[in-house]
Design a protein around this motif. Structure first.
Motif, short mmCIF file in Angstrom:
data_model
loop_
_atom_site.label_atom_id
_atom_site.label_comp_id
_atom_site.label_asym_id
_atom_site.label_seq_id
_atom_site.Cartn_x
_atom_site.Cartn_y
_atom_site.Cartn_z
N MET A 21 0.85 -1.19 0.00
CA MET A 21 0.00 0.00 0.00
C MET A 21 0.89 1.24 0.00
SD MET A 21 -2.63 -1.26 2.94
CE MET A 21 -3.53 0.29 2.99
N THR A 22 0.31 2.35 -0.41
CA THR A 22 1.04 3.61 -0.33
C THR A 22 1.09 4.04 1.13
OG1 THR A 22 -0.90 5.00 -0.56
CG2 THR A 22 0.15 4.24 -2.60
N PRO A 23 2.05 4.87 1.51
CA PRO A 23 2.10 5.35 2.89
C PRO A 23 0.82 6.05 3.32
CG PRO A 23 4.16 5.82 1.77
CD PRO A 23 3.23 5.31 0.72
N VAL A 24 0.15 6.77 2.41
CA VAL A 24 -1.09 7.46 2.75
C VAL A 24 -2.17 6.44 3.12
CG1 VAL A 24 -2.95 8.92 1.88
CG2 VAL A 24 -0.58 9.48 1.37
N GLU A 25 -2.28 5.38 2.33
CA GLU A 25 -3.27 4.33 2.61
C GLU A 25 -2.97 3.64 3.94
OE1 GLU A 25 -2.73 2.13 -0.94
OE2 GLU A 25 -4.24 3.23 -2.08
N GLU A 26 -1.69 3.40 4.20
CA GLU A 26 -1.30 2.80 5.48
C GLU A 26 -1.64 3.73 6.64
OE1 GLU A 26 2.41 -0.07 4.10
OE2 GLU A 26 2.82 1.78 5.17
N ALA A 27 -1.43 5.03 6.45
CA ALA A 27 -1.72 6.00 7.52
C ALA A 27 -3.21 6.01 7.84
CB ALA A 27 -1.27 7.39 7.10
N GLU A 28 -4.06 6.01 6.83
CA GLU A 28 -5.49 6.02 7.06
C GLU A 28 -5.95 4.72 7.72
OE1 GLU A 28 -6.56 8.99 3.30
OE2 GLU A 28 -6.91 6.83 3.13
N GLY A 29 -5.37 3.60 7.28
CA GLY A 29 -5.68 2.33 7.91
C GLY A 29 -5.22 2.28 9.36
N ALA A 53 1.51 10.28 11.99
CA ALA A 53 1.89 11.68 11.76
C ALA A 53 1.46 12.14 10.37
CB ALA A 53 3.40 11.84 11.93
N LEU A 54 1.38 11.23 9.42
CA LEU A 54 0.94 11.59 8.07
C LEU A 54 -0.52 12.02 8.04
CD1 LEU A 54 2.57 8.90 5.72
CD2 LEU A 54 3.14 11.33 5.90
N MET A 55 -1.31 11.63 9.05
CA MET A 55 -2.71 12.03 9.07
C MET A 55 -2.87 13.53 9.25
SD MET A 55 -4.50 9.41 8.47
CE MET A 55 -6.12 10.05 8.88
N ASN A 56 -1.80 14.20 9.71
CA ASN A 56 -1.86 15.64 9.84
C ASN A 56 -1.47 16.35 8.54
OD1 ASN A 56 -2.30 17.95 11.69
ND2 ASN A 56 -0.16 18.41 11.19
N ALA A 57 -1.01 15.60 7.55
CA ALA A 57 -0.65 16.20 6.27
C ALA A 57 -1.90 16.75 5.59
CB ALA A 57 0.03 15.17 5.38
N ALA A 75 7.10 14.25 2.85
CA ALA A 75 5.74 14.32 3.38
C ALA A 75 5.73 14.29 4.91
CB ALA A 75 4.90 13.17 2.83
N GLU A 76 6.62 13.48 5.51
CA GLU A 76 6.68 13.41 6.97
C GLU A 76 7.09 14.76 7.57
OE1 GLU A 76 7.70 8.68 7.71
OE2 GLU A 76 9.34 10.13 7.52
N VAL A 81 -11.70 12.00 32.09
CA VAL A 81 -10.50 11.64 31.35
C VAL A 81 -10.09 12.82 30.48
CG1 VAL A 81 -11.90 10.54 29.53
CG2 VAL A 81 -9.49 9.99 29.70
N VAL A 82 -8.81 13.10 30.49
CA VAL A 82 -8.27 14.19 29.68
C VAL A 82 -7.11 13.63 28.88
CG1 VAL A 82 -7.24 16.48 29.65
CG2 VAL A 82 -8.92 15.91 31.41
N ARG A 83 -7.17 13.82 27.58
CA ARG A 83 -6.16 13.24 26.71
C ARG A 83 -5.51 14.33 25.86
NH1 ARG A 83 -8.31 8.71 22.82
NH2 ARG A 83 -8.55 7.66 24.82
N ILE A 84 -4.19 14.25 25.75
CA ILE A 84 -3.47 15.09 24.79
C ILE A 84 -3.47 14.33 23.48
CG2 ILE A 84 -1.28 16.19 24.21
CD1 ILE A 84 -0.69 16.41 27.19
N VAL A 85 -4.12 14.88 22.47
CA VAL A 85 -4.30 14.17 21.21
C VAL A 85 -3.17 14.52 20.24
CG1 VAL A 85 -5.88 13.73 19.29
CG2 VAL A 85 -6.78 14.23 21.55
N ARG A 86 -2.39 13.51 19.94
CA ARG A 86 -1.27 13.68 19.01
C ARG A 86 -1.76 13.53 17.57
NH1 ARG A 86 2.50 15.88 22.41
NH2 ARG A 86 2.37 14.82 24.43
N PRO A 87 -0.96 13.97 16.61
CA PRO A 87 -1.37 13.82 15.21
C PRO A 87 -1.74 12.37 14.88
CG PRO A 87 0.54 15.25 15.35
CD PRO A 87 0.32 14.71 16.73
N GLY A 88 -2.88 12.21 14.19
CA GLY A 88 -3.33 10.89 13.79
C GLY A 88 -4.42 10.32 14.69
N GLU A 89 -4.68 10.95 15.85
CA GLU A 89 -5.68 10.44 16.77
C GLU A 89 -7.04 11.11 16.61
OE1 GLU A 89 -4.75 9.55 20.88
OE2 GLU A 89 -2.64 9.85 20.46
N ASN A 90 -7.22 11.85 15.52
CA ASN A 90 -8.45 12.58 15.34
C ASN A 90 -9.67 11.67 15.19
OD1 ASN A 90 -6.97 12.01 12.86
ND2 ASN A 90 -8.71 12.88 11.78
#
Length: 586
Positions: free
Chosen positions: A112-120, A151-155, A173-174, A274-283
């Protein structure tokens, strides 16, 4: 890239042929299909048929969802059309199984492409409720690999599209994904205008100098003024310098940013469970809690959800929303979806009942007999529609661990007090049920202490001697006990069970014997202090305390938690006994 994914277990499937038109597409992580490879696959199927079945799972409506085999499904449809009978392996499995199986299929058969892997990866993380180590394990990746893909999910969409079509390489891209989205697109345009594509090192240097703007910092900048890493100070010292208002010490900048993110999160912990710091990709792992609308759970359930252990807030660590706080979130996506679906069904049932009620009148104008449904339809009679409308399920939510522990302590105490007060026949029924199903849970030590206190001198004799005797000797001792004291001792047996008896069994027995909790417990400071302000607020609304406080409620709610609790418990001339919030009930 590691390529072994841990797929949640599913039963062995059934090989069968399914009409192509009856297969609905699942959520395939692969978005890009190579045209040449597709044409080659179609030619192979046309000449030799399909050798490898696709993987399906059966849906509730009788259709089949495609879990794995997107390329084969496309090619088979192109060759045989919608009526073609497609070889398939049909398995049972939930959405988590389908997501992981689809990733396995795509990574193992064709990279898969990195973008597809990121979404998965983001979807798998959602299935794991934000647990990154578990998501990495399920995907067969190392944790750093998962972090890089997330991290690519923030791209931005423009950057991801360029990576998908191989205009950029992964390293570029990263780097871009770590920037604000408005910066990403402008940096991408600048990069693509270069006569020769910059190296990753060159792009990193360009972005670092552009991204550390002090006016975008979320931390206190009072120490930055005299710092030699402040470009404003550099301009006064050197003829050539980075433009004013930038920090050249990325390590310090990032450290202060992380500290501020944590401080913001800490400030919310008195308010939310519960309070969470949401890092890129956890949206994709948290969603807003709504009472109304298409994504609403209903007003009563929304109030219950505010007392749930998964209700909370998030602080964004994503570059384009850095430091932004999102409140009133549900951190348990599957549970929220179930409540949304349940409310949708309730609305549909109510609408069907309403339509059925007006059915006879409409039937006179259309020639359709009232009470007769069309083939495949629902009964039109008012009685049938009413029967099909189920009573709305009582709103529920699982409270925090602290409340669960407190509740268990109270329930066990109530059990010990309530069971000896039961009528003799009912007390013996409870005792018999325990002796037959869970005899090892009976606690002789606490029983002897209770008998010693409750049965006078005979109780002292039993507690002091019986446990040291052999069985025949103990029996002889009991024959000399006054009958009233003997009855008291026997009444206490069923009440004294150890913690080996589960809290669910304690709860079930308390419900079965119809225990009135209000006779043993009332709202108090120890309980409310365990709650967050949001939970106290929800309890106050549920029990009518907000209304009783009137205009003073808003002031109390905006004060400290102690002030809020004191106000809720300090209503003059108000009878608190009899008020039991849902989270404390059996």
């Amino acid at each position: 890239m590691e390529n072994t994914i841990e797929v949640p277990a599913a039963p062995e499937g059934e090989l069968m042929k399914v009409k192509w038109a009856d297969i609905v597409l699942g959520d395939n992580p692969r978005k890009h299909f190579d045209p040449d490879r597709q044409r080659s696959l179609e030619a192979s199927i046309r000449a030799q048929g399909l050798h490898t079945p696709v993987l399906l799972r059966k849906l509730a409506d009788g259709r089949y969802e495609l879990v794995a085999g997107g390329r084969r499904h496309r090619a088979f449809g192109a060759v045989y059309g919608p009526e073609g009978l497609m070889p398939a392996l049909v398995r049972k499995g939930d959405q988590a199984f389908a997501n992981a199986a689809a990733l396995t299929e795509n990574i193992e058969r064709e990279p898969m492409t990195p973008v597809e892997e990121a979404e998965g990866a983001a979807k798998t993380l959602a299935d794991c409720k934000g647990d990154r180590p578990e998501a990495a394990k399920r995907m067969g990746w190392s944790l750093p690999t998962l972090e890089k893909r997330l991290a690519l999910m923030n791209a931005s969409e423009k950057v991801r599209d360029a990576l998908q079509h191989k205009v950029l390489n992964l390293g570029h891209a990263e780097l871009l994904a770590a920037c604000r989205k408005e910066t990403q697109d402008s940096a991408l345009d600048h990069l693509l205008k270069q006569e020769k594509m910059w190296t990753v090192v060159e792009l990193r240097s360009y972005l670092e100098s552009a991204s550390l703007l002090l006016d975008k910092a979320i931390f206190d900048k009072s120490d930055c003024g005299p710092c030699h890493h402040n470009s404003s100070r550099q301009s006064a010292l050197f003829g050539v310098a980075i433009s004013d208002g930038r920090c050249t010490n990325k390590q310090c900048y990032d450290k202060k940013t992380d500290e501020q993110l944590q401080a913001t999160a800490d400030s919310l912990k008195e308010e939310f469970q519960v309070v969470r710091i949401v890092r890129p990709g956890e949206n994709l792992t948290v969603i807003p809690l709504h009472a109304d609308g298409l994504k609403g759970v209903g007003a009563e359930q929304a109030l219950a959800c505010r007392t749930c252990e998964h209700f909370g807030a998030a602080v964004s660590a994503a570059p384009d929303k850095l430091g932004k706080v999102f409140k009133n979130l549900c951190m348990n996506v599957p549970c929220n979806s179930q409540h949304v679906d349940a409310r949708k069904k309730e609305r549909e049932a109510a609408e069907a009942e309403k339509a059925a009620a007006s059915g006879p009148a409409k039937a006179q104008g259309t020639g359709t007999k009232a009470g007769i449904s069309k083939p495949g339809g629902a009964p039109a009679s008012k009685a049938s529609a009413a029967a099909s409308t189920k009573k709305q399920a009582e709103a529920s939510a699982e409270p925090s661990r602290a409340v669960q522990d407190y509740r268990e302590k109270i329930w066990r105490t109530v059990f010990r007090k309530a069971v000896p007060k039961l009528p003799t026949s009912q007390n013996r029924q409870v005792l018999l049920a325990i002796c037959i199903t869970q005899p090892s849970s009976l606690d002789s030590h606490s029983l002897l202490d209770a008998i010693k206190e409750a049965a006078g001198e005979d109780g002292m004799t039993i507690a002091g001697s019986a446990k040291l005797m052999k069985l025949p000797e103990a029996y002889k001792l009991f024959t000399e006990i006054e009958p009233g004291h003997l009855r008291i001792a026997v009444d206490l047996i069923a009440a004294h069970v150890s913690t080996s008896m589960s809290v669910d069994n304690i709860r079930g027995l308390l419900k079965a014997i119809e225990t009135d909790l209000t006779q043993y417990w009332k709202l108090n400071g120890e309980f409310l202090t365990l709650l967050t302000k949001n939970e106290v607020d929800a309890v106050a609304i549920e029990l009518g305390l907000k209304e009783k406080l009137g205009d003073g409620y808003v002031k109390a709610r905006n004060g400290s938690k102690k002030e809020f609790v004191d106000a809720v418990l300090g209503i003059k001339d108000f009878e608190y006994r009899g008020l039991v919030p849902k989270m404390m009930r059996f």
